[in-house]
Design a protein around this motif. Structure first.
Motif, short mmCIF file in Angstrom:
data_model
loop_
_atom_site.label_atom_id
_atom_site.label_comp_id
_atom_site.label_asym_id
_atom_site.label_seq_id
_atom_site.Cartn_x
_atom_site.Cartn_y
_atom_site.Cartn_z
N THR A 90 0.85 -1.18 0.00
CA THR A 90 0.00 0.00 0.00
C THR A 90 0.90 1.24 0.00
N SER A 91 0.65 2.16 -0.92
CA SER A 91 1.42 3.40 -0.94
C SER A 91 0.89 4.34 0.14
N VAL A 92 1.76 4.75 1.03
CA VAL A 92 1.40 5.70 2.08
C VAL A 92 1.51 7.11 1.51
N ASN A 93 2.62 7.37 0.83
CA ASN A 93 2.82 8.61 0.08
C ASN A 93 3.82 8.32 -1.03
N ILE A 94 4.32 9.35 -1.72
CA ILE A 94 5.20 9.09 -2.87
C ILE A 94 6.57 8.55 -2.47
#
Length: 129
Positions: A90-94
């Protein structure tokens, strides 16, 4: 005057019987604890093996390029040292991804004992370098 008797030089039969009963209870307690201790030692050994597998997969994920860290479905799971391993990303941020690593394999289930279907989850973070 009454004659005094010398104290006896040994143990009475009652004292010997009480000592045997106490010893028997202690030995039974030790024997019953042995099974529990062996189970705990085997369980700890399996947790150590599983931790080594998770550590290996974690280091592999940390060693690849950030964009290459993608989900591996359970249907395409890896087999590492007898454990089945898969993960979702899962991408939390970039610059940060959260990875849930799942392992399935030998372990202890309460009330069931040793089974081969124990699933464990570890969450790690993978950051852009």
């Amino acid at each position: 005057m009454s004659a005094r008797r010398a104290p006896s030089a040994g143990f009475s039969l009652v004292e010997v019987m009480v000592a045997i009963v106490v010893l028997a209870i202690a030995l039974l307690a030790m024997a019953s604890a042995t099974g529990f201790i062996l189970t705990q030692v085997r369980s700890a050994d399996l947790r150590t093996e599983r931790s080594a597998v998770v550590r290996q997969v974690t280091e592999d994920l940390w060693s690849v390029h950030f964009d290459s860290v993608t989900t591996r479905a359970q249907s395409a799971a890896l087999s590492v040292s007898g454990y089945t391993v898969w993960w979702d990303v899962t991408s939390v941020n970039i610059k940060l991804k959260r990875v849930n690593i799942y392992t399935q394999g030998l372990g202890f289930e309460p009330g069931q004992g040793l089974v081969n279907t124990v699933v464990d989850t570890v969450v790690i973070g993978v950051a852009l370098r």
